[in-house]
Scaffold this motif. Structure first.
Motif, PDB file in Angstrom:
ATOM      1  N   PRO A  73       1.530  15.131   2.045  1.00  0.00           N
ATOM      2  CA  PRO A  73       1.978  14.394   3.430  1.00  0.00           C
ATOM      3  C   PRO A  73       2.556  13.282   3.165  1.00  0.00           C
ATOM      4  N   ARG A  74       3.557  12.811   4.225  1.00  0.00           N
ATOM      5  CA  ARG A  74       3.975  11.730   3.927  1.00  0.00           C
ATOM      6  C   ARG A  74       4.423  10.941   5.303  1.00  0.00           C
ATOM      7  N   GLY A  75       4.279   9.566   5.571  1.00  0.00           N
ATOM      8  CA  GLY A  75       4.661   8.848   6.607  1.00  0.00           C
ATOM      9  C   GLY A  75       5.925   8.229   6.560  1.00  0.00           C
ATOM     10  N   ALA A  76       5.868   7.211   6.443  1.00  0.00           N
ATOM     11  CA  ALA A  76       7.499   6.295   6.222  1.00  0.00           C
ATOM     12  C   ALA A  76       7.837   6.128   4.661  1.00  0.00           C
ATOM     13  N   GLY A  77       6.825   6.577   3.638  1.00  0.00           N
ATOM     14  CA  GLY A  77       7.425   6.540   2.349  1.00  0.00           C
ATOM     15  C   GLY A  77       7.297   4.881   1.894  1.00  0.00           C
ATOM     16  N   SER A  79       4.812   3.203   0.687  1.00  0.00           N
ATOM     17  CA  SER A  79       4.012   2.755  -0.238  1.00  0.00           C
ATOM     18  C   SER A  79       4.708   2.315  -1.245  1.00  0.00           C
ATOM     19  N   LEU A  80       3.693   1.792  -2.385  1.00  0.00           N
ATOM     20  CA  LEU A  80       4.171   0.874  -3.705  1.00  0.00           C
ATOM     21  C   LEU A  80       3.659   1.603  -4.968  1.00  0.00           C
ATOM     22  N   THR A  81       3.175   2.792  -5.039  1.00  0.00           N
ATOM     23  CA  THR A  81       2.233   3.193  -6.233  1.00  0.00           C
ATOM     24  C   THR A  81       2.882   4.568  -6.559  1.00  0.00           C
ATOM     25  N   GLN A 113      -1.629  10.374  16.992  1.00  0.00           N
ATOM     26  CA  GLN A 113      -1.079  11.357  16.088  1.00  0.00           C
ATOM     27  C   GLN A 113      -0.740  10.402  14.969  1.00  0.00           C
ATOM     28  N   PRO A 114      -0.640  10.856  13.757  1.00  0.00           N
ATOM     29  CA  PRO A 114      -0.539  10.125  12.475  1.00  0.00           C
ATOM     30  C   PRO A 114       1.019   9.650  12.308  1.00  0.00           C
ATOM     31  N   GLY A 115       1.922  10.201  13.113  1.00  0.00           N
ATOM     32  CA  GLY A 115       3.323   9.777  12.715  1.00  0.00           C
ATOM     33  C   GLY A 115       3.851   8.460  13.201  1.00  0.00           C
ATOM     34  N   CYS A 142       5.499   1.594   8.658  1.00  0.00           N
ATOM     35  CA  CYS A 142       4.387   2.317   8.011  1.00  0.00           C
ATOM     36  C   CYS A 142       3.499   2.924   9.220  1.00  0.00           C
ATOM     37  N   THR A 143       3.049   4.108   9.011  1.00  0.00           N
ATOM     38  CA  THR A 143       2.593   5.040  10.021  1.00  0.00           C
ATOM     39  C   THR A 143       0.904   5.037   9.819  1.00  0.00           C
ATOM     40  N   VAL A 144       0.321   5.457  11.076  1.00  0.00           N
ATOM     41  CA  VAL A 144      -1.124   5.416  11.186  1.00  0.00           C
ATOM     42  C   VAL A 144      -1.499   6.228   9.926  1.00  0.00           C
ATOM     43  N   GLY A 145      -1.025   7.402   9.869  1.00  0.00           N
ATOM     44  CA  GLY A 145      -1.650   8.432   8.703  1.00  0.00           C
ATOM     45  C   GLY A 145      -1.451   7.776   7.305  1.00  0.00           C
ATOM     46  N   GLY A 146      -0.301   7.179   7.126  1.00  0.00           N
ATOM     47  CA  GLY A 146      -0.033   6.634   5.988  1.00  0.00           C
ATOM     48  C   GLY A 146      -1.036   5.461   5.712  1.00  0.00           C
ATOM     49  N   ALA A 147      -1.085   4.664   6.613  1.00  0.00           N
ATOM     50  CA  ALA A 147      -2.101   3.564   6.397  1.00  0.00           C
ATOM     51  C   ALA A 147      -3.459   3.853   6.230  1.00  0.00           C
ATOM     52  N   ILE A 148      -4.078   4.903   7.001  1.00  0.00           N
ATOM     53  CA  ILE A 148      -5.360   5.517   6.939  1.00  0.00           C
ATOM     54  C   ILE A 148      -5.562   5.858   5.387  1.00  0.00           C
ATOM     55  N   ALA A 149      -4.396   6.866   4.866  1.00  0.00           N
ATOM     56  CA  ALA A 149      -4.382   7.398   3.601  1.00  0.00           C
ATOM     57  C   ALA A 149      -4.497   6.613   2.491  1.00  0.00           C
ATOM     58  N   GLU A 150      -3.969   5.194   2.591  1.00  0.00           N
ATOM     59  CA  GLU A 150      -3.558   4.226   1.734  1.00  0.00           C
ATOM     60  C   GLU A 150      -4.884   3.289   1.923  1.00  0.00           C
ATOM     61  N   GLY A 153      -4.417  -2.803   4.078  1.00  0.00           N
ATOM     62  CA  GLY A 153      -4.926  -3.946   4.364  1.00  0.00           C
ATOM     63  C   GLY A 153      -3.925  -4.507   5.343  1.00  0.00           C
ATOM     64  N   GLY A 154      -3.778  -6.045   5.205  1.00  0.00           N
ATOM     65  CA  GLY A 154      -2.727  -6.741   5.810  1.00  0.00           C
ATOM     66  C   GLY A 154      -2.860  -8.081   5.911  1.00  0.00           C
ATOM     67  N   LEU A 155      -2.088  -8.700   6.936  1.00  0.00           N
ATOM     68  CA  LEU A 155      -2.075 -10.139   6.975  1.00  0.00           C
ATOM     69  C   LEU A 155      -3.469 -10.468   7.919  1.00  0.00           C
ATOM     70  N   ARG A 320       6.901 -14.239   5.986  1.00  0.00           N
ATOM     71  CA  ARG A 320       5.869 -13.643   5.132  1.00  0.00           C
ATOM     72  C   ARG A 320       6.018 -12.415   5.069  1.00  0.00           C
ATOM     73  N   SER A 321       6.230 -11.615   6.210  1.00  0.00           N
ATOM     74  CA  SER A 321       6.441 -10.156   6.143  1.00  0.00           C
ATOM     75  C   SER A 321       7.433  -9.713   5.348  1.00  0.00           C
ATOM     76  N   MET A 322       8.478 -10.377   5.133  1.00  0.00           N
ATOM     77  CA  MET A 322      10.039 -10.040   4.733  1.00  0.00           C
ATOM     78  C   MET A 322       9.978 -10.389   3.265  1.00  0.00           C
ATOM     79  N   TYR A 324       8.588  -9.480   0.183  1.00  0.00           N
ATOM     80  CA  TYR A 324       8.427  -8.573  -0.612  1.00  0.00           C
ATOM     81  C   TYR A 324       9.818  -8.422  -0.931  1.00  0.00           C
ATOM     82  N   LEU A 325      10.469  -7.658   0.406  1.00  0.00           N
ATOM     83  CA  LEU A 325      11.916  -7.310   0.175  1.00  0.00           C
ATOM     84  C   LEU A 325      12.830  -8.244  -0.052  1.00  0.00           C
ATOM     85  N   ALA A 326      12.599  -9.525   0.077  1.00  0.00           N
ATOM     86  CA  ALA A 326      13.683 -10.533  -0.356  1.00  0.00           C
ATOM     87  C   ALA A 326      13.515 -10.685  -1.770  1.00  0.00           C
TER      88      ALA A 326
HETATM   89  C1  LIG Z   1       7.738  -4.710   2.875  1.00  0.00           C
HETATM   90  C2  LIG Z   1       6.194  -4.074   2.252  1.00  0.00           C
HETATM   91  C3  LIG Z   1       5.051  -4.849   2.844  1.00  0.00           C
HETATM   92  C4  LIG Z   1       3.714  -4.208   2.668  1.00  0.00           C
HETATM   93  N1  LIG Z   1       2.669  -4.534   3.059  1.00  0.00           N
HETATM   94  C5  LIG Z   1       1.597  -4.239   2.788  1.00  0.00           C
HETATM   95  C6  LIG Z   1       0.406  -4.920   3.253  1.00  0.00           C
HETATM   96  O1  LIG Z   1       0.300  -6.029   3.454  1.00  0.00           O
HETATM   97  N2  LIG Z   1      -0.926  -4.296   3.193  1.00  0.00           N
HETATM   98  C7  LIG Z   1      -0.695  -2.958   2.612  1.00  0.00           C
HETATM   99  O2  LIG Z   1      -1.907  -2.417   2.341  1.00  0.00           O
HETATM  100  N3  LIG Z   1       0.218  -2.486   2.152  1.00  0.00           N
HETATM  101  C8  LIG Z   1       1.428  -2.867   2.279  1.00  0.00           C
HETATM  102  N4  LIG Z   1       2.321  -2.179   1.734  1.00  0.00           N
HETATM  103  C9  LIG Z   1       2.427  -0.983   1.494  1.00  0.00           C
HETATM  104  C10 LIG Z   1       2.800   0.198   2.264  1.00  0.00           C
HETATM  105  O3  LIG Z   1       3.309   0.024   3.358  1.00  0.00           O
HETATM  106  C11 LIG Z   1       1.126   0.669   2.977  1.00  0.00           C
HETATM  107  O4  LIG Z   1       0.258   1.422   2.071  1.00  0.00           O
HETATM  108  C12 LIG Z   1       1.417   2.014   4.172  1.00  0.00           C
HETATM  109  O5  LIG Z   1       0.153   1.834   4.909  1.00  0.00           O
HETATM  110  C13 LIG Z   1       2.036   3.178   3.726  1.00  0.00           C
HETATM  111  O6  LIG Z   1       2.194   3.747   4.912  1.00  0.00           O
HETATM  112  P1  LIG Z   1       3.360   4.884   5.110  1.00  0.00           P
HETATM  113  O7  LIG Z   1       3.268   5.541   6.492  1.00  0.00           O
HETATM  114  O8  LIG Z   1       4.755   4.421   4.611  1.00  0.00           O
HETATM  115  O9  LIG Z   1       2.682   5.945   4.051  1.00  0.00           O
HETATM  116  P2  LIG Z   1       3.317   6.794   2.833  1.00  0.00           P
HETATM  117  O10 LIG Z   1       4.154   5.676   1.979  1.00  0.00           O
HETATM  118  O11 LIG Z   1       4.383   7.814   3.365  1.00  0.00           O
HETATM  119  O12 LIG Z   1       2.218   7.718   2.174  1.00  0.00           O
HETATM  120  C14 LIG Z   1       1.239   6.801   1.545  1.00  0.00           C
HETATM  121  C15 LIG Z   1       0.305   7.687   1.073  1.00  0.00           C
HETATM  122  O13 LIG Z   1      -0.323   8.360   2.340  1.00  0.00           O
HETATM  123  C16 LIG Z   1      -0.444   9.632   2.307  1.00  0.00           C
HETATM  124  N5  LIG Z   1      -0.064  10.090   3.642  1.00  0.00           N
HETATM  125  C17 LIG Z   1       0.747   9.790   4.659  1.00  0.00           C
HETATM  126  N6  LIG Z   1       0.592  10.229   5.748  1.00  0.00           N
HETATM  127  C18 LIG Z   1      -0.660  11.053   5.579  1.00  0.00           C
HETATM  128  C19 LIG Z   1      -1.261  12.099   6.432  1.00  0.00           C
HETATM  129  N7  LIG Z   1      -1.154  12.104   7.587  1.00  0.00           N
HETATM  130  N8  LIG Z   1      -2.569  12.546   6.079  1.00  0.00           N
HETATM  131  C20 LIG Z   1      -2.833  12.365   4.684  1.00  0.00           C
HETATM  132  N9  LIG Z   1      -2.320  11.478   4.034  1.00  0.00           N
HETATM  133  C21 LIG Z   1      -0.907  10.961   4.426  1.00  0.00           C
HETATM  134  C22 LIG Z   1       0.604  10.113   1.446  1.00  0.00           C
HETATM  135  O14 LIG Z   1       0.540  11.433   1.046  1.00  0.00           O
HETATM  136  C23 LIG Z   1       0.611   9.096   0.469  1.00  0.00           C
HETATM  137  O15 LIG Z   1      -0.287   9.305  -0.691  1.00  0.00           O
HETATM  138  C24 LIG Z   1       3.856  -2.746   2.080  1.00  0.00           C
HETATM  139  C25 LIG Z   1       4.965  -2.021   1.707  1.00  0.00           C
HETATM  140  C26 LIG Z   1       6.307  -2.842   1.962  1.00  0.00           C
HETATM  141  C27 LIG Z   1       7.497  -2.105   1.606  1.00  0.00           C
END
Ligand SMILES: Cc1cc2nc3c(=O)[nH]c(=O)nc-3n(C[C@H](O)[C@H](O)[C@H](O)COP(=O)(O)OP(=O)(O)OC[C@H]3O[C@@H](n4cnc5c(N)ncnc54)[C@H](O)[C@@H]3O)c2cc1C
Length: 462
Positions: A73-77, A79-81, A113-115, A142-150, A153-155, A320-322, A324-326
């Motif tokens: 499953p994937r949201g916005a992709g 994540s950093l690991t 919904q997660p997206g 970043c999506t709700v689903g991705g943020a839950i599955a990861e 955290g955040g600011l 602050r938000s930008m 990492y990308l910078a």
């Molecule tokens: C510029 C930048 C700043 C960032 N700052 C932070 C920060 O401050 N704090 C922080 O915690 N992270 C941060 N991140 C990391 C990342 O953005 C977060 O982990 C984010 O929540 C991932 O969301 P995503 O939708 O991109 O998930 P994805 O990268 O698409 O997926 C992440 C994981 O979640 C799983 N997943 C996605 N959707 C679902 C679903 N519906 N059901 C089950 N599993 C699912 C995927 O399989 C994958 O394992 C940052 C990344 C960037 C590029």
């Protein structure tokens, strides 16, 4: 016999029948966007599908389950690991499922919904006078689903906690294709083991989140002020947060940027920030402004700026938000660190990172959530230079091991994925968690006996 990861013609057709040809991608040009995450972990999926409903999700998972095909499953992709990439297999992009189903302003939850991105969720909540506090710096995508599955955290987490503190209930499609609901949209619920929080931080390895009930709160009526403060050394940052906390002040935001981050923001994004050794972004309540300003001065602040208005406050936040990308744009390779220390160890931690950078001759810009003890060293290296890559790895290992030895965690919020299974194991073993790891491995087997859900990562390989 089926080759795990290989998508057969018959399966492709079954998936097209479920999601439609326009939402099923197999051509390289169509799947390019799905071949990497935002820390450049890369792998090429065999097929990408974009379902529009829970029913489609469940049917596609059943197709994968029948043949033992890996599914991610994937949201916005963002994540950093490496958690969001897969070699062969199916990537399921959930961003078409992005509706807010219900905003309950009496029971204070949102059903969603997660997206949907966290930013869009908050835009919708704002029209009701509410908000959802966890805010990764990637909230704009970043999506709700991705943020839950990861378990992100955040600011604002220094004040409000991370995703785990805000999820009430989930609907999940299990690897069998069965749909289950975990939890209740209630402020209290003691009926059974807490499977909701097993899903938080599960990194797509246990099931696919198709709906979430999240706690929300009214937009605070108490007015806050945003400071941008500079110092001529890093360690002071640790002293500032110690003094704030011992004065019983909990900031709404407490973020750190070092000089290299500021240089990168000025160069790559044409910002005009003061190039100080350490910059803090701090939000406090109106009534605390004077005390906090006094603490900054006692700690030797070089320049204290109080944002004039919302626009200026927002500009500080964007910087602050930008960051990492910078910083990422300044080098061909970056290894993103995410250790979390007890807050009173922050000053020692920052000192150690400086020593490690000097020892390996590396540039390690640092930014992050200093108020949580979760500051990110960004270890820069030259991708084409083996020696530079090795040094980056050694530096990264040294930082992880130091954190473990100080009672810290190797990941505060970014998760484990492909990056940290080894150090997750070391942490658990060092902190009496050997049996906990064994139980985690058993849990994975119960949820996913054929190991199709985001295999080869995280707990499975720790
Ligand atoms: C510029 C930048 C700043 C960032 N700052 C932070 C920060 O401050 N704090 C922080 O915690 N992270 C941060 N991140 C990391 C990342 O953005 C977060 O982990 C984010 O929540 C991932 O969301 P995503 O939708 O991109 O998930 P994805 O990268 O698409 O997926 C992440 C994981 O979640 C799983 N997943 C996605 N959707 C679902 C679903 N519906 N059901 C089950 N599993 C699912 C995927 O399989 C994958 O394992 C940052 C990344 C960037 C590029």
């Amino acid at each position: 016999m089926n080759m795990p990861g290989r998508i057969e013609e018959r399966q492709v057709q079954q998936i097209i029948d479920i999601a439609g040809k326009e939402n099923t991608f197999v051509q390289q040009s169509q799947i390019d966007d799905y071949t990497h995450d935002m820390a450049d972990y890369s792998a090429t999926p065999g097929l990408v599908v974009r379902p529009s409903s829970e029913r489609e999700v469940a049917e596609i998972v059943r197709v994968a389950n029948e043949t033992g095909t890996p599914i991610l499953p994937r949201g916005a992709g963002s994540s950093l690991t490496g958690a969001a990439v897969i070699e062969g297999g199916i990537i399921m992009d959930l961003r078409r499922m992005a509706s807010v189903t219900r905003v309950d302003t009496v029971n204070w939850y949102v059903q969603v919904q997660p997206g949907i991105s966290l930013e869009d969720l908050n835009k919708e909540l704002k029209t009701h006078g509410f908000f959802f506090p966890p805010d990764p710096a990637s909230s704009y995508i970043c999506t709700v689903g991705g943020a839950i599955a990861e378990g992100s955290g955040g600011l604002r987490c220094v004040r409000y906690g991370t995703m785990k503190d805000w999820v009430l209930a989930l609907r999940v499609v299990l690897p069998s294709g069965q749909v289950v609901k975990f939890g209740e949209a209630l402020s209290k619920n003691r009926a059974g083991y807490d499977l909701v929080h097993l899903m938080v931080g599960s990194e797509g390895t246990l099931g696919i989140i198709t709906e979430a009930w999240l706690k929300i709160i009214p937009i605070p009526s108490v007015r806050t002020k945003r400071f941008l403060v500079t110092f001529d050394n890093w360690e002071t940052t640790g002293e500032v947060i110690k003094r704030l906390r011992s004065s019983r002040i909990l900031p709404h935001l407490f973020e750190f940027l070092d000089r290299d981050n500021v240089l990168a923001l000025n160069e790559k994004l044409e910002m005009h920030m003061d190039e100080a050794e350490a910059t803090l972004l701090v939000d406090v309540e109106d009534s605390e402004v004077q005390t906090v300003e006094d603490i900054f001065r006692q700690c030797g602040a070089v320049k204290i700026t109080l944002a004039r208005d919302e626009e200026e406050a927002d500009a500080f936040y964007q910087a602050r938000s930008m960051a990492y990308l910078a910083v990422k744009a300044t080098a061909s390779g970056v290894q993103v660190e995410d250790v979390c220390l007890p807050i009173d160890k922050l000053a020692d931690y920052l000192k150690m990172v400086k020593q490690v950078a000097a020892k390996y001759g590396l540039k390690i810009p640092v930014n992050g959530h200093a108020g949580d003890g979760n500051v990110h060293p960004l270890i820069l290296y030259e991708k084409s230079d083996e020696k530079s890559r090795d040094s980056a790895n050694l530096a990264y290992e040294e930082i992880c091991r130091w954190a473990i030895s100080m009672g810290g965690s190797v990941t505060g919020e970014h998760g484990v994925g492909l990056q940290k299974p080894k150090f997750m194991r070391e942490q658990l073993e060092a902190h009496d968690g050997r049996e906990a790891l064994r139980i985690m491995k058993e849990i994975k087997k119960i949820f996913d006996p054929y190991n199709i859900m985001n295999p080869g990562k995280y707990v499975e390989i720790a």
